[in-house]
Design a protein around this motif. Sequence first.
Motif, PDB file in Angstrom:
ATOM      1  N   TRP A 117     -22.785  47.244  -6.782  1.00 44.24           N
ATOM      2  CA  TRP A 117     -22.001  48.182  -7.580  1.00 44.24           C
ATOM      3  C   TRP A 117     -22.900  49.287  -8.137  1.00 44.24           C
ATOM      4  O   TRP A 117     -22.551  50.469  -8.091  1.00 44.24           O
ATOM      5  N   ASP A 120     -23.981  51.747  -5.536  1.00 44.26           N
ATOM      6  CA  ASP A 120     -22.897  52.645  -5.146  1.00 44.26           C
ATOM      7  C   ASP A 120     -22.640  53.726  -6.193  1.00 44.26           C
ATOM      8  O   ASP A 120     -21.822  54.626  -5.978  1.00 44.26           O
ATOM      9  N   HIS A 121     -23.303  53.612  -7.334  1.00 41.43           N
ATOM     10  CA  HIS A 121     -23.178  54.619  -8.395  1.00 41.43           C
ATOM     11  C   HIS A 121     -24.508  55.344  -8.575  1.00 41.43           C
ATOM     12  O   HIS A 121     -25.484  55.039  -7.894  1.00 41.43           O
ATOM     13  N   LEU A 204     -19.798  45.285 -17.606  1.00 41.97           N
ATOM     14  CA  LEU A 204     -19.565  44.417 -16.446  1.00 41.97           C
ATOM     15  C   LEU A 204     -19.825  42.970 -16.855  1.00 41.97           C
ATOM     16  O   LEU A 204     -20.921  42.638 -17.331  1.00 41.97           O
ATOM     17  N   TYR A 249     -14.416  44.357 -15.144  1.00 43.13           N
ATOM     18  CA  TYR A 249     -14.993  45.688 -15.346  1.00 43.13           C
ATOM     19  C   TYR A 249     -14.234  46.393 -16.466  1.00 43.13           C
ATOM     20  O   TYR A 249     -13.006  46.517 -16.413  1.00 43.13           O
TER      21      TYR A 249
END
Length: 276
Positions: A117, A120-121, A204, A249
Amino acid sequence: MEDRPRQNKKRKREKHHKSQNKKENSSQVNVTHQSKQASSALPNPTKSKGSTFLDKMRARLSGGHFRMINEKLYTCSGKDALDYFKEDPALFDVYHTGYQEQMSHWPELPINIIMKWLKDHSPSLVVADFGCGNARLAKNVKNKVFSFDLVSNDPSVIACDMSKTPLDSSVIDVAVFCLSLMGTNYPNYLKEAHRVLKPSGWLLIAEVKSRLDQNNGGADPKEFLKAVSELGFTSVLKDYSNKMFVLLYFKKKDKQKSEMKEIEWPELKPCLYKRR
């Protein structure tokens, strides 16, 4: 004169016998040496069985010690856990060795999903990892990561009570709790995450599925989501697809209420591992 040839023959026979005796003795020594070498090369059944038994006993003792520490961490406050490890820091290593052994049986690990995650950011997002363990998250992403846990065996890890980190307010983009909402005062950890997060910052949470399964003695997940929302977060995504854990999230709300009402936090049951 006639006795000399006889004496010579007798001497020759004696030399011959001595030579043969030396060869026989030498061959016997070699056979004995080879026999010893062969026997040393063969496994000793008694020794092997003894070693296996000792290894099993050590594993049982280590596993029992892990389960004891694990239960302690789930049933005490963060401050008590911090004091517990301060008295004997070696227990932290015992705990994490047992923890890693337990995780080896999981088909998928939540920390890997969280790492993906983050990848991907934007790598510019600043992260706070609450209950980081061996700081695996910090070692596998490009982001700046503040790693917190009860004991620091790594220069990158900050040892502290996770309800009282040394961070300033509103400086973090992502707060991570990966199987680390342990302790009877877990809401204080989430309050601390709320304090250090920037507006619109991410929260998260990865948690053992049974702790949020009311059909098996766990908390009602709706009550947990409601409590986190009342703290000042918006639920963005709920992932229940994994059989071992859930991933939640949240995003911190931009505007916070001036007066916070008292939040009713559900009790999260301890995650106690069975003896294997």
